[in-house]
Design a protein around this motif. Structure first.
Motif, PDB file in Angstrom:
ATOM      1  N   GLN A  48       5.217  22.134   1.983  1.00 14.75           N
ATOM      2  CA  GLN A  48       5.988  23.187   2.922  1.00 14.75           C
ATOM      3  C   GLN A  48       6.911  23.125   2.085  1.00 14.75           C
ATOM      4  OE1 GLN A  48       4.126  22.419   6.987  1.00 14.75           O
ATOM      5  NE2 GLN A  48       2.428  21.991   6.053  1.00 14.75           N
ATOM      6  N   GLY A  49       8.060  22.342   1.289  1.00 15.97           N
ATOM      7  CA  GLY A  49       8.916  23.139   0.958  1.00 15.97           C
ATOM      8  C   GLY A  49      10.408  22.471   1.971  1.00 15.97           C
ATOM      9  N   ALA A  50      10.165  21.476   2.548  1.00 16.15           N
ATOM     10  CA  ALA A  50      10.530  20.738   3.700  1.00 16.15           C
ATOM     11  C   ALA A  50      10.788  19.700   3.202  1.00 16.15           C
ATOM     12  CB  ALA A  50       9.182  20.282   5.029  1.00 16.15           C
ATOM     13  N   ASN A  51      12.062  19.600   3.945  1.00 16.45           N
ATOM     14  CA  ASN A  51      12.445  18.180   3.637  1.00 16.45           C
ATOM     15  C   ASN A  51      13.702  17.650   5.107  1.00 16.45           C
ATOM     16  OD1 ASN A  51      15.473  19.218   3.758  1.00 16.45           O
ATOM     17  ND2 ASN A  51      15.348  19.862   1.874  1.00 16.45           N
ATOM     18  N   ILE A  52      14.039  17.157   4.929  1.00 17.65           N
ATOM     19  CA  ILE A  52      14.728  15.740   6.379  1.00 17.65           C
ATOM     20  C   ILE A  52      15.877  15.572   6.621  1.00 17.65           C
ATOM     21  CG2 ILE A  52      13.528  13.801   5.811  1.00 17.65           C
ATOM     22  CD1 ILE A  52      12.927  14.671   9.801  1.00 17.65           C
TER      23      ILE A  52
ATOM     24  N   SER B 149      -1.203  18.496   5.684  1.00 16.37           N
ATOM     25  CA  SER B 149      -0.858  17.412   4.955  1.00 16.37           C
ATOM     26  C   SER B 149       0.769  16.714   5.096  1.00 16.37           C
ATOM     27  CB  SER B 149      -1.185  18.129   3.215  1.00 16.37           C
ATOM     28  OG  SER B 149      -1.135  18.008   2.969  1.00 16.37           O
ATOM     29  N   GLY B 150       1.583  17.544   6.056  1.00 19.16           N
ATOM     30  CA  GLY B 150       2.599  17.142   6.986  1.00 19.16           C
ATOM     31  C   GLY B 150       2.789  16.299   8.032  1.00 19.16           C
ATOM     32  N   LEU B 151       2.190  15.444   7.485  1.00 19.57           N
ATOM     33  CA  LEU B 151       2.863  13.995   7.599  1.00 19.57           C
ATOM     34  C   LEU B 151       2.812  12.696   7.157  1.00 19.57           C
ATOM     35  CD1 LEU B 151      -1.147  14.317   8.468  1.00 19.57           C
ATOM     36  CD2 LEU B 151      -0.121  14.371  10.844  1.00 19.57           C
ATOM     37  N   LYS B 152       4.209  11.975   7.997  1.00 17.24           N
ATOM     38  CA  LYS B 152       4.777  11.059   6.542  1.00 17.24           C
ATOM     39  C   LYS B 152       5.222   9.633   7.582  1.00 17.24           C
ATOM     40  CE  LYS B 152       4.855  12.472   2.398  1.00 17.24           C
ATOM     41  NZ  LYS B 152       3.281  12.611   1.769  1.00 17.24           N
ATOM     42  N   ALA B 153       4.975   8.490   7.245  1.00 21.16           N
ATOM     43  CA  ALA B 153       5.702   7.282   8.218  1.00 21.16           C
ATOM     44  C   ALA B 153       7.045   7.449   7.222  1.00 21.16           C
ATOM     45  CB  ALA B 153       4.886   6.547   8.330  1.00 21.16           C
TER      46      ALA B 153
ATOM     47  N   LEU C  42       8.721   5.235  11.255  1.00 21.51           N
ATOM     48  CA  LEU C  42       8.189   6.233  12.409  1.00 21.51           C
ATOM     49  C   LEU C  42       7.358   7.523  12.009  1.00 21.51           C
ATOM     50  CD1 LEU C  42      10.581   6.934  15.206  1.00 21.51           C
ATOM     51  CD2 LEU C  42      12.058   8.251  13.967  1.00 21.51           C
ATOM     52  N   ASN C  43       6.716   8.077  12.611  1.00 23.10           N
ATOM     53  CA  ASN C  43       5.529   8.916  12.137  1.00 23.10           C
ATOM     54  C   ASN C  43       6.221  10.204  12.329  1.00 23.10           C
ATOM     55  OD1 ASN C  43       3.827   6.730  11.737  1.00 23.10           O
ATOM     56  ND2 ASN C  43       3.919   7.295  14.039  1.00 23.10           N
ATOM     57  N   HIS C  44       6.637  11.228  10.953  1.00 21.97           N
ATOM     58  CA  HIS C  44       6.671  12.409  11.360  1.00 21.97           C
ATOM     59  C   HIS C  44       5.865  13.537  10.676  1.00 21.97           C
ATOM     60  CE1 HIS C  44      10.855  10.812  10.896  1.00 21.97           C
ATOM     61  NE2 HIS C  44      10.758  10.250  10.448  1.00 21.97           N
ATOM     62  N   VAL C  45       5.464  14.735  11.559  1.00 17.63           N
ATOM     63  CA  VAL C  45       4.549  15.837  11.893  1.00 17.63           C
ATOM     64  C   VAL C  45       5.732  16.671  11.643  1.00 17.63           C
ATOM     65  CG1 VAL C  45       2.870  16.678  13.058  1.00 17.63           C
ATOM     66  CG2 VAL C  45       3.083  14.220  13.152  1.00 17.63           C
ATOM     67  N   TRP C  46       5.271  17.690  10.173  1.00 18.76           N
ATOM     68  CA  TRP C  46       5.924  18.645  10.577  1.00 18.76           C
ATOM     69  C   TRP C  46       4.649  19.824   9.906  1.00 18.76           C
ATOM     70  CZ3 TRP C  46       6.048  15.424   6.833  1.00 18.76           C
ATOM     71  CH2 TRP C  46       5.551  15.253   5.818  1.00 18.76           C
TER      72      TRP C  46
END
Ligand SMILES: *[C@@H]1O[C@H](CO)[C@@H](O)[C@H](O)[C@H]1NC(C)=O
Ligand SMILES: *[C@@H]1O[C@H](CO)[C@@H](O)[C@H](O)[C@H]1NC(C)=O
Ligand SMILES: *[C@@H]1O[C@H](CO)[C@@H](O)[C@H](O)[C@H]1NC(C)=O
Ligand SMILES: *[C@@H]1O[C@H](CO)[C@@H](O)[C@H](O)[C@H]1NC(C)=O
Ligand SMILES: *[C@@H]1O[C@H](CO)[C@@H](O)[C@H](O)[C@H]1NC(C)=O
Ligand SMILES: *[C@@H]1O[C@H](CO)[C@@H](O)[C@H](O)[C@H]1NC(C)=O
Ligand SMILES: *[C@@H]1O[C@H](CO)[C@@H](O)[C@H](O)[C@H]1NC(C)=O
Length: 273
Positions: free
Chosen positions: A55-59, A197-201, A171-175
Motif C-alpha cells: 500500500q505504499g506505506a512506511n513508518i 496484507s497490512g500486518l507486520k510485527a 510490536l504488532n503494527h496494522v494498517w
C-alpha cells in the motif's frame, strides 16, 4: 504509472530474475522511507524507518526505552481523494490481526484534516458501525497532514511496559486504507491481496520487520466467492494468456510482446495470489 508499479513491486520481486530490473525501478518511484520529516512546519527526526512494502506505506519511529514513549510517523496513500488511511497497534500477544487493533485513522473531514482513534473489534470486521472511540493506548499527542493522496499520521504514545521489553516483545503494527468516510466513520477497506496484507510485527529493538503470519478475513461467504472468482480469472485466464502472448505475439510485434506478457503475468499473479 508510478503508483501502480509501486503497488505491484513486491509481486514483481517474485517473478523471474529478468524482471528484477523492473522491480528496482518500481521501488525507486515509491515514497521514500525517511527518518526526517517536516510536520506542521516543525522538523522531526526519528531513530528508525521501515518501508512497509504494501500500500505504499512506511513508518518512521523512535522508542525511548526508559519511559516507553513511542513516536511514530506513519504515511500511506488514500486510494482516492476523500478516502482514509489508518495505522494502529494490536497490543494483544497474539495480535497480528485486524480485530483488537487500537487504530488511528486519518481523512479529510468537512471541518479539515482529521485523525481520530478507533477500537477495531470483531464486530467492526462483520460490518458494525465504525465510530471513533477511546482506545486502550495512552495517547500523548496526535497530528495529521494530508498532501494530495498521501496521508501522514503522527502519534506519540506511552506504551505499556510489557511492550517495551524489546528482548521479549515484538510490536504488532496494522494498517490499511479505504475509499470513503461518512460522518467520521471510515467505510470498510476492500479485500484485495494488498488490502489484507497490512500486518507486520516489528522488533522495536533491532528495527527488523518480521514476516506477517495471519491475514484478516472478510466474512467467509464473501471470501469463498471472491477468491474462487479471482483465482479463476487470475490463474485460469490471465496466466495462460501471458504464456500465449509470449509465444505468438513475438511473431507479430517484435518489441511489444514482452510488455504484454509482463503485464498479463503481473495481473495474473496479483489476482490469483
Ligand atoms: C532534515 O530536513 C531538514 C529540512 O529539509 C534539514 O534542514 C535538516 O538538515 C535535515 N536533518 C537531517 C538530520 O537530515
Ligand atoms: C521520555 O524520555 C525522553 C528521553 O529521555 C524524553 O525526551 C521524553 O520527554 C520522555 N517522555 C515522557 C512522556 O516522559
Ligand atoms: C500486555 O499486558 C496486557 C495487560 O496485562 C495484556 O492484555 C497484553 O496481552 C499483554 N501484551 C503482551 C504482548 O504480552
Ligand atoms: C472536526 O469535528 C470532529 C467531530 O465534531 C472533531 O472531533 C474534530 O476535532 C474536528 N476537527 C477539527 C480539525 O476541527
Ligand atoms: C474495545 O472493544 C472491545 C470489544 O468490544 C472491548 O472489550 C474493549 O473494552 C474496548 N476498548 C476500549 C478502550 O474501549
Ligand atoms: C524482559 O523480559 C525478560 C524475559 O521475560 C526478563 O528476564 C527481563 O527482566 C525483562 N526486562 C525488563 C526491563 O522488564
Ligand atoms: C529483537 O532484537 C533484539 C536485538 O537485535 C534481539 O536480541 C531479540 O532477540 C529480538 N527479539 C525477537 C523476538 O526476535
Amino acid at each position: 504509472m508510478a503508483p501502480s508499479l509501486c503497488a505491484y513491486r513486491h509481486l514483481l520481486l517474485l517473478l523471474p530474475s529478468v524482471l528484477l530490473l523492473l522491480a528496482g525501478t518500481a521501488s525507486r518511484v515509491c515514497a521514500e522511507c525517511a527518518k526526517n520529516h517536516t510536520l506542521g512546519g516543525a522538523n522531526k527526526l526519528f531513530a528508525n524507518c521501515n518501508d512497509l512494502v504494501v500500500q505504499g506505506a512506511n513508518i518512521a519511529w523512535s522508542l525511548e526505552a526508559e519511559n516507553g514513549t513511542l513516536e511514530v510517523l506513519f504515511s500511506g496513500n488514500a486510494p482516492v481523494a476523500g478516502g482514509w488511511v489508518g495505522w494502529g497497534i494490536n497490543p494483544s500477544a497474539s495480535g497480528l490481526s485486524m480485530a483488537g487493533t487500537q487504530a488511528f485513522i486519518a481523512f479529510q473531514a468537512h471541518n479539515g484534516s482529521t485523525v481520530l482513534t478507533y477500537n477495531v473489534t470483531t464486530s467492526t470486521q462483520l460490518g458494525a458501525p465504525f465510530a471513533c472511540s477511546p482506545i486502550s493506548l495512552r495517547v500523548l499527542d496526535m497530528a495529521v497532514e494530508i498532501i494530495g493522496l498521501r496521508i501522514y499520521i503522527f502519534v506519540s504514545l506511552s506504551l505499556p511496559s510489557n511492550q517495551t521489553n524489546t528482548s521479549t516483545s515484538l510490536l504488532n503494527h496494522v494498517w490499511n486504507r479505504g475509499q470513503s468516510v461518512s460522518n467520521f466513520q471510515p467505510a470498510p477497506h476492500s479485500f484485495s491481496a494488498e488490502d489484507v496484507s497490512g500486518l507486520k510485527a516489528i522488533n522495536m529493538s533491532s528495527g527488523i520487520v518480521s514476516v506477517e503470519v495471519k491475514q484478516p478475513q472478510p466474512p467467509r461467504y464473501l471470501l469463498k466467492n471472491r477468491h474462487a472468482i479471482l483465482n479463476t480469472v487470475g490463474w485460469g485466464i490471465l496466466l495462460p494468456g501471458g504464456v500465449i502472448a509470449a509465444r505468438y505475439l513475438k511473431l507479430v510485434a517484435e518489441s511489444s510482446w514482452f510488455y504484454v506478457h509482463v503485464v498479463m503475468q503481473m495481473l495474473g499473479y496479483g489476482l490469483g495470489a
